[in-house]
Motif scaffolding. Structure first.
Motif, PDB file in Angstrom:
ATOM      1  N   ALA A  34       6.243  -6.429   3.961  1.00 53.66           N
ATOM      2  CA  ALA A  34       6.856  -7.664   3.464  1.00 53.66           C
ATOM      3  C   ALA A  34       6.377  -8.047   2.071  1.00 53.66           C
ATOM      4  O   ALA A  34       7.001  -8.864   1.396  1.00 53.66           O
ATOM      5  CB  ALA A  34       6.549  -8.814   4.424  1.00 53.66           C
ATOM      6  N   ALA A  35       5.305  -7.438   1.617  1.00 49.08           N
ATOM      7  CA  ALA A  35       4.663  -7.855   0.368  1.00 49.08           C
ATOM      8  C   ALA A  35       5.606  -7.823  -0.826  1.00 49.08           C
ATOM      9  O   ALA A  35       5.629  -8.751  -1.632  1.00 49.08           O
ATOM     10  CB  ALA A  35       3.426  -7.005   0.088  1.00 49.08           C
ATOM     11  N   ALA A  36       6.388  -6.775  -0.956  1.00 47.04           N
ATOM     12  CA  ALA A  36       7.274  -6.642  -2.122  1.00 47.04           C
ATOM     13  C   ALA A  36       8.299  -7.768  -2.181  1.00 47.04           C
ATOM     14  O   ALA A  36       8.760  -8.131  -3.270  1.00 47.04           O
ATOM     15  CB  ALA A  36       7.981  -5.295  -2.096  1.00 47.04           C
ATOM     16  N   LEU A  37       8.631  -8.337  -1.040  1.00 44.40           N
ATOM     17  CA  LEU A  37       9.635  -9.406  -0.998  1.00 44.40           C
ATOM     18  C   LEU A  37       9.061 -10.781  -1.297  1.00 44.40           C
ATOM     19  O   LEU A  37       9.796 -11.681  -1.694  1.00 44.40           O
ATOM     20  CB  LEU A  37      10.307  -9.431   0.379  1.00 44.40           C
ATOM     21  N   VAL A  38       7.752 -10.967  -1.076  1.00 44.77           N
ATOM     22  CA  VAL A  38       7.195 -12.318  -1.175  1.00 44.77           C
ATOM     23  C   VAL A  38       6.057 -12.478  -2.177  1.00 44.77           C
ATOM     24  O   VAL A  38       5.704 -13.604  -2.514  1.00 44.77           O
ATOM     25  CB  VAL A  38       6.711 -12.828   0.204  1.00 44.77           C
ATOM     26  N   THR A  39       5.448 -11.386  -2.643  1.00 51.94           N
ATOM     27  CA  THR A  39       4.297 -11.516  -3.529  1.00 51.94           C
ATOM     28  C   THR A  39       4.699 -12.168  -4.852  1.00 51.94           C
ATOM     29  O   THR A  39       5.811 -11.975  -5.338  1.00 51.94           O
ATOM     30  CB  THR A  39       3.607 -10.165  -3.785  1.00 51.94           C
ATOM     31  N   TYR A  40       3.807 -12.944  -5.396  1.00 57.50           N
ATOM     32  CA  TYR A  40       4.067 -13.597  -6.681  1.00 57.50           C
ATOM     33  C   TYR A  40       3.183 -13.026  -7.784  1.00 57.50           C
ATOM     34  O   TYR A  40       3.100 -13.572  -8.860  1.00 57.50           O
ATOM     35  CB  TYR A  40       3.911 -15.114  -6.575  1.00 57.50           C
ATOM     36  N   GLY A  41       2.535 -11.924  -7.528  1.00 57.66           N
ATOM     37  CA  GLY A  41       1.709 -11.267  -8.531  1.00 57.66           C
ATOM     38  C   GLY A  41       0.367 -10.862  -7.976  1.00 57.66           C
ATOM     39  O   GLY A  41      -0.148 -11.483  -7.058  1.00 57.66           O
ATOM     40  N   TRP A  42      -0.177  -9.793  -8.509  1.00 60.75           N
ATOM     41  CA  TRP A  42      -1.486  -9.258  -8.118  1.00 60.75           C
ATOM     42  C   TRP A  42      -1.574  -8.951  -6.633  1.00 60.75           C
ATOM     43  O   TRP A  42      -2.663  -8.883  -6.074  1.00 60.75           O
ATOM     44  CB  TRP A  42      -2.627 -10.181  -8.536  1.00 60.75           C
TER      45      TRP A  42
END
Length: 95
Positions: A34-42
């Motif tokens: 899910a990280a690619a859909l919700v991460t905002y950086g780093w």
């Protein structure tokens, strides 16, 4: 995405000391998807966290190929949590 797991509270004594709980590997695998859909950086992942009767928002920190949950001092105090305690956390990944 909702996840629930238990882990030990540990302390990092860096320039900004903080307490954390490490997310177990099985849950980290789900978070990576899910990280690619919700991460905002780093690689930070925004979440809502519930520990006992306390709920707060924070972001999971990537660490050593996994993630850690920061525990705010006010949460630890409200729930009577000490270093080394095992706690159960419920995470809801923010969309």
């Amino acid at each position: 995405m909702d996840l629930e797991f238990s882990g030990e509270v540990w302390h990092w004594r860096g320039p900004s000391p903080f307490h954390f709980v490490t997310v177990p590997e099985d849950e980290c695998a789900a978070l990576r998807s899910a990280a690619a859909l919700v991460t905002y950086g780093w690689g930070m992942i925004p979440v809502a966290v519930r520990l006992g009767g306390t709920t707060w928002t924070t972001s999971l920190f990537p660490k050593d190929g996994g993630y850690v949950v920061p525990l705010k001092d006010r949460v630890r105090k409200a729930e009577g949590i000490d270093l080394g305690d095992t706690v159960t956390l419920r995470l809801t990944v923010a969309a």
